[in-house]
Design a protein around this motif. Structure first.
Motif, PDB file in Angstrom:
ATOM      1  N   ALA A   1     -15.429  -5.056  11.447  1.00 10.94           N
ATOM      2  CA  ALA A   1     -14.816  -5.118  10.119  1.00 10.94           C
ATOM      3  C   ALA A   1     -14.072  -3.830   9.806  1.00 10.94           C
ATOM      4  O   ALA A   1     -12.963  -3.852   9.241  1.00 10.94           O
ATOM      5  CB  ALA A   1     -15.883  -5.394   9.067  1.00 10.94           C
ATOM      6  N   LEU A   2     -14.667  -2.697  10.163  1.00 10.61           N
ATOM      7  CA  LEU A   2     -14.005  -1.413   9.925  1.00 10.61           C
ATOM      8  C   LEU A   2     -12.786  -1.270  10.828  1.00 10.61           C
ATOM      9  O   LEU A   2     -11.743  -0.755  10.386  1.00 10.61           O
ATOM     10  CB  LEU A   2     -14.979  -0.265  10.162  1.00 10.61           C
TER      11      LEU A   2
ATOM     12  N   THR B   1       0.834  -1.198   0.000  1.00 10.02           N
ATOM     13  CA  THR B   1       0.000   0.000   0.000  1.00 10.02           C
ATOM     14  C   THR B   1       0.871   1.251   0.000  1.00 10.02           C
ATOM     15  O   THR B   1       2.046   1.210   0.366  1.00 10.02           O
ATOM     16  CB  THR B   1      -0.936   0.047   1.217  1.00 10.02           C
TER      17      THR B   1
ATOM     18  N   ALA C   1      -8.297   6.016   5.644  1.00  6.19           N
ATOM     19  CA  ALA C   1      -9.424   5.076   5.626  1.00  6.19           C
ATOM     20  C   ALA C   1     -10.551   5.557   6.523  1.00  6.19           C
ATOM     21  O   ALA C   1     -11.739   5.404   6.193  1.00  6.19           O
ATOM     22  CB  ALA C   1      -8.952   3.689   6.060  1.00  6.19           C
TER      23      ALA C   1
ATOM     24  N   ASP D   1      -5.495   4.435  10.726  1.00  4.82           N
ATOM     25  CA  ASP D   1      -5.393   4.901   9.339  1.00  4.82           C
ATOM     26  C   ASP D   1      -6.358   6.070   9.141  1.00  4.82           C
ATOM     27  O   ASP D   1      -7.576   5.875   9.032  1.00  4.82           O
ATOM     28  CB  ASP D   1      -5.727   3.739   8.397  1.00  4.82           C
TER      29      ASP D   1
ATOM     30  N   GLN E   1      -9.926  -2.840   9.357  1.00  2.00           N
ATOM     31  CA  GLN E   1      -9.454  -2.127   8.167  1.00  2.00           C
ATOM     32  C   GLN E   1      -8.616  -0.905   8.524  1.00  2.00           C
ATOM     33  O   GLN E   1      -7.666  -0.568   7.811  1.00  2.00           O
ATOM     34  CB  GLN E   1     -10.659  -1.686   7.328  1.00  2.00           C
TER      35      GLN E   1
ATOM     36  N   HIS F   1      -3.971  -0.868  12.471  1.00  2.00           N
ATOM     37  CA  HIS F   1      -2.877  -1.754  12.072  1.00  2.00           C
ATOM     38  C   HIS F   1      -1.884  -1.871  13.218  1.00  2.00           C
ATOM     39  O   HIS F   1      -1.541  -0.866  13.861  1.00  2.00           O
ATOM     40  CB  HIS F   1      -2.155  -1.197  10.839  1.00  2.00           C
TER      41      HIS F   1
END
Length: 424
Positions: A102-103, A31, A48, A45, A106, A109
């Motif tokens: 789920a978010l 990425t 995102a 992030d 995403q 990290h």
């Protein structure tokens, strides 16, 4: 004390609790680099999160590989983003993120799984000489007792313009520089690798809001132009510096590498650590007067790990309270002549030294010019850095049972080039 639901954020000794939220630039495998915030053991992030509509990201440039656009947006935007992040990450805050597994997967990290990048596009780099003890020590070493401070030092922050092109992020190796030195000035100079390679434990301030050519700033205005702070190690070749320094000051001896930490700790996070100015030798001119507390009480350390060693040795422990000029004073003085300041300008404090030898912020002072070796905790000594040595700077403040930290600023010394020209 605000608690967070993110793993590690409430762990004792964690650098990145909810009260910190420092900004940086990171990437994950495959990425592009983008902007993020450190929280606990994770990186959040921001690109995102903005795409998901959870933070006010329009015009902030969170999908870019530098924080410059966000810094230029100004204090109201910084405050709005910080407040929203605090709400999203607090244990008792809004569940907009926490309730979406789920978010979360995403946008959060593990710090151990990301690559950190230089957090800003460095527009310019100026290194100051803002610590009285360092100025006194280095002047005494170079000029002898009674000649430590130059007559101008107590009246204004002295500086030189460094190289923005060689400011690097923590973890970037540092190659020992080649240069002219004069071990015996009467015999003339010789060319070779620096034999007196040194560190400088510094505190870096980042300029966010630019000025126009000819514009000046009060100290209070300068404070509003600053975004945040980083750890800074201005690697220095003392033998090259000694030969080249007269009459114009450092050049190649400080142009080969300056390391900064990947995380930018904001003014808001450092509010609990603000302190008044120290006692001065004499009154400053009115344009340098401070109407608020712009100094900080932050512990800074440097650890040295020889190549192959199992543990590091602490070689410096000092504190930002030993500085005699604050970051907004540095900026106000820089702009006094009408110099145009730019988003992404980096202002180094200069070496921060305290009153005793363990508090001296560089090896030149610790060894008193190469006279007295520093004993390492795991055995051995150092006068100056050897190839393979790794140096790590850390910094933090403690308030309300929490540690507000900067992470690590580190670099490892590589051998000098084997030849001059390409292919070395």
């Amino acid at each position: 004390m605000n608690r967070s639901w993110v793993t590690g954020a409430d762990r004792p000794g964690c650098d990145f609790p909810l009260a910190n939220l420092p900004y940086g630039v990171f990437s994950t495998p495959g990425t592009a680099a983008r902007c993020g915030v450190a929280i606990g053991d994770c990186v959040l992030d921001l690109a995102a999160l903005g795409a998901a509509g959870l933070i006010p990201g329009q015009g902030c440039g969170f999908d870019e590989s530098a924080l410059n656009r966000f810094m230029a947006a100004g204090p109201q935007v910084w405050e709005g983003v910080r407040n929203r992040l605090t709400t999203l990450l607090a244990l008792d805050g809004a569940g907009d993120l926490r309730n979406q597994p789920a978010l979360c997967a995403q946008v959060l990290h593990p710090l151990s799984a990301v690559t950190m990048h230089l957090p800003i596009r460095v527009a310019g780099y100026t290194d100051f000489f803002a610590g009285r003890q360092h100025a006194l020590n280095s002047g005494t070493i170079l000029r002898g007792p009674g000649a430590g401070l130059t007559p101008n030092w107590p009246h204004m922050p002295i500086a030189y313009n460094g190289r923005a092109s060689t400011v690097v992020v923590s973890g970037t190796p540092v190659r020992r520089p080649l240069g002219q030195t004069a071990p015996d000035p009467a015999a003339g100079p010789v060319l070779g690798p620096s034999q007196r390679l040194d560190i400088e434990v510094e505190f870096g301030a980042l300029v966010a809001l630019p000025t126009e050519l000819g514009q000046t700033l009060t100290v209070a205005e300068a404070w509003e132009h600053l975004f945040g702070f980083v750890l800074l190690n201005d690697w220095s070749a003392r033998d090259i510096q000694r030969w080249e320094g007269q009459p114009l000051g450092p050049f190649q001896s400080k142009a080969f590498a300056t390391s900064i930490s990947p995380w930018v700790v904001t003014r808001a996070a450092l509010e609990p650590f603000r302190r008044p100015a120290p006692e001065r030798d004499n009154p400053l001119l009115p344009y340098l007067h401070e109407e608020a507390d712009y100094f900080f009480d932050l512990t800074l350390e440097a650890h040295l790990t020889p190549a192959g060693a199992a543990q590091a040795s602490r070689i410096v422990q000092t504190n930002t309270r030993h500085l005699s000029y604050s970051a907004p004073q540095l900026l106000a003085h820089h702009a006094l002549c009408g110099c145009r300041m730019q988003t992404g300008d980096l202002l180094g404090s200069g070496t921060i030294s305290g009153p005793e030898r363990p508090n001296f912020g560089c090896l030149m002072e610790q060894t008193w010019g190469g006279r007295d070796p520093v004993t390492l905790e795991q055995g051995g000594t150092r006068m100056f850095l050897e190839d393979g040595d790794s140096v790590t700077l850390t910094g933090w403040g403690e308030a309300d049972g929490q540690r507000i930290g900067f992470g690590r600023c580190e670099g490892t010394i590589l051998p000098a080039p084997a030849r001059i020209g390409r292919g070395h």
